[in-house]
Design a protein around this motif. Structure first.
Motif, short mmCIF file in Angstrom:
data_model
loop_
_atom_site.label_atom_id
_atom_site.label_comp_id
_atom_site.label_asym_id
_atom_site.label_seq_id
_atom_site.Cartn_x
_atom_site.Cartn_y
_atom_site.Cartn_z
N ARG A 1 0.95 -1.17 -0.04
CA ARG A 1 -0.10 0.22 -0.03
C ARG A 1 0.81 1.15 -0.04
O ARG A 1 2.12 1.23 0.52
CB ARG A 1 -1.03 -0.08 1.30
CG ARG A 1 -2.09 -1.06 0.93
CD ARG A 1 -3.12 -1.08 2.39
NE ARG A 1 -3.69 0.49 2.13
CZ ARG A 1 -4.65 0.73 1.51
NH1 ARG A 1 -5.49 -0.30 0.70
NH2 ARG A 1 -5.35 1.84 1.05
N THR B 1 0.07 -6.43 2.91
CA THR B 1 0.34 -6.50 1.61
C THR B 1 -1.00 -6.98 0.72
O THR B 1 -1.82 -7.70 1.35
CB THR B 1 1.18 -6.92 0.96
OG1 THR B 1 1.64 -8.22 1.23
CG2 THR B 1 2.69 -6.29 1.50
N THR B 2 -1.23 -6.39 -0.32
CA THR B 2 -2.17 -7.14 -1.23
C THR B 2 -1.57 -8.13 -2.04
O THR B 2 -0.42 -8.08 -2.65
CB THR B 2 -2.96 -6.12 -2.06
OG1 THR B 2 -3.90 -5.36 -1.68
CG2 THR B 2 -3.69 -6.99 -3.33
N GLU C 1 -12.67 1.37 1.22
CA GLU C 1 -12.24 0.48 0.02
C GLU C 1 -13.07 -0.63 -0.12
O GLU C 1 -13.21 -1.37 -1.10
CB GLU C 1 -10.67 0.20 -0.23
CG GLU C 1 -10.13 1.51 -0.39
CD GLU C 1 -8.67 1.41 -0.12
OE1 GLU C 1 -7.76 2.30 -0.51
OE2 GLU C 1 -8.30 0.28 0.48
N LEU D 1 -6.93 -1.98 8.94
CA LEU D 1 -6.93 -2.50 7.67
C LEU D 1 -7.94 -3.75 7.70
O LEU D 1 -8.11 -4.38 8.60
CB LEU D 1 -5.49 -2.98 7.13
CG LEU D 1 -4.59 -2.00 6.72
CD1 LEU D 1 -3.48 -2.48 6.30
CD2 LEU D 1 -5.07 -0.97 5.65
N THR E 1 -7.80 0.52 -4.78
CA THR E 1 -7.29 0.42 -3.60
C THR E 1 -6.02 1.59 -3.73
O THR E 1 -5.54 1.78 -4.90
CB THR E 1 -6.85 -0.77 -3.09
OG1 THR E 1 -5.60 -1.23 -4.06
CG2 THR E 1 -7.83 -1.78 -3.26
N ASN E 2 -5.38 1.99 -2.60
CA ASN E 2 -4.49 2.99 -2.50
C ASN E 2 -3.00 2.02 -2.62
O ASN E 2 -2.35 2.11 -1.43
CB ASN E 2 -4.44 3.64 -1.21
CG ASN E 2 -3.43 5.05 -1.28
OD1 ASN E 2 -2.91 5.46 -2.38
ND2 ASN E 2 -3.04 5.52 -0.22
N LEU E 3 -2.60 1.58 -3.62
CA LEU E 3 -1.54 0.93 -3.90
C LEU E 3 -0.33 1.74 -4.13
O LEU E 3 -0.43 2.96 -4.78
CB LEU E 3 -1.56 -0.11 -4.92
CG LEU E 3 -2.62 -1.37 -4.71
CD1 LEU E 3 -2.58 -2.35 -5.85
CD2 LEU E 3 -2.18 -2.22 -3.44
#
Length: 327
Positions: free
Chosen positions: A224, A242-243, A267, A296, A321-323
């Protein structure tokens, strides 16, 4: 076509996850101590940053656990893999490779006020009660209990852990917990990566990022953009904030996908909407931590289809999303 899952099952999975943020299912009444090993200071924001370490800083941890880790994020995180390569798990007719969703870990970091360990342990339903008792008896907190897959055989659970204090004591507590399971030592990586039987270039193009081949799978770990902290301690991405997008080829250009999105509250439903439009099933929505900032939610998902089609379906969800910018 994606594996069909009833709406009722999907709703139950989501609701169960939302209610299970701090569950310690399977506890016997053994009077275990629920406090953390050592109290670390708890300022708001990310006042405490992890410091760079060397192998020598973690020798006691490795010796006690009988396992070695790898450094990440400029040597500020020492992460030990705890992969369930011993299990034969199937879901929706797909046999799950360990790297798709059975990859537990314990991540250690050193701060100016102590050491923190965070992790995700993959356990069978039969192992869960004894594991929970051992964690509680050794003052290691469970901060989440959930599943990554909608239907599975055998039944597998994922539990997130957190502890603070002296690294050797943390390792001793973690070892007591691991000794209640059959989690094997990490296997040596293959001398040469096996081929990944999907169009990885097209998947990269669809997602706008570069994936990594890993044991026949294709993976993305996406940080992120904002700084994440827990009890005022900055958590680099290798701690597990993390994603994650994993592709497991299943033949003829198709893949099973599994992983999780790391999301802020605003989100969550944007990503659910994007995934549903793309024919991707939502498995769980839950928290991994108790005092993180920003707080989160982690959304797990599943689908089986043409790999490039799935990548195109995932892209709008990632874009919601705010990656951190793609490298």
């Amino acid at each position: 076509m994606r594996t069909p899952v009833s709406g009722s099952v999907r709703r139950v999975a989501i609701l169960t996850a939302l209610l299970a943020v701090t569950v310690t299912a399977g506890c016997s009444n053994n009077g275990g101590n629920n406090s953390s090993t050592t109290s670390m200071s708890m300022p708001m924001g990310g006042s405490h940053k992890p410091v760079a370490t060397t192998d020598a800083d973690w020798k006691a941890v490795s010796d006690i656990l009988g396992r070695t880790g790898k450094f990440g994020d400029s040597n500020t995180v020492y992460r030990i893999p705890l992969v369930r390569s011993d299990l034969q798990v199937t879901t929706g007719g797909v046999q799950i490779k360990p790297g798709l969703s059975l990859g537990g870990y314990a991540a250690f970091g050193k701060f100016d006020d102590g050491t923190m360990v965070m992790g995700d342990l993959v356990v069978t339903e039969a192992e869960l009660p004894k594991l929970t008792d051992a964690l509680q008896a050794n003052s290691i907190q469970q901060t989440a209990l959930h599943k990554h897959l909608l239907e599975q055989s055998p039944q597998i659970w994922w539990t997130h852990i957190e502890g603070t204090g002296d690294p050797a004591k943390l390792a001793q507590g973690l070892k007591a917990a691991l000794d209640t399971t059959a989690i094997p030592p990490a296997a040596a990586p293959p001398a040469q990566q096996p081929p990944v039987d999907i169009d990885t270039a097209a998947v990269d193009a669809a997602l706008g990022r570069k994936g990594t081949a890993d044991g026949g799978l294709f993976k993305y770990t996406l940080a992120r953009a904002e700084t994440i902290s827990e009890n005022g301690h900055v958590l680099p991405p290798t701690f597990g904030v993390t994603t994650v997008v994993n592709f497991q080829p299943v033949g003829e250009g198709k893949a099973a996908i599994n992983g999780d999105f790391a999301l802020t509250a605003t989100e969550v439903n944007k990503v659910i909407e994007a995934l549903c439009k793309g024919g991707i099933d939502v498995v769980e929505v839950h928290n991994h931590m108790l005092s993180d900032d920003p707080h989160l939610f982690f959304l797990h998902y599943w689908a089986v289809d043409d790999a490039v089609t799935l990548a195109k379906a995932l892209r709008p969800a990632l874009d919601a999303t705010n990656l951190a910018p793609a490298k």
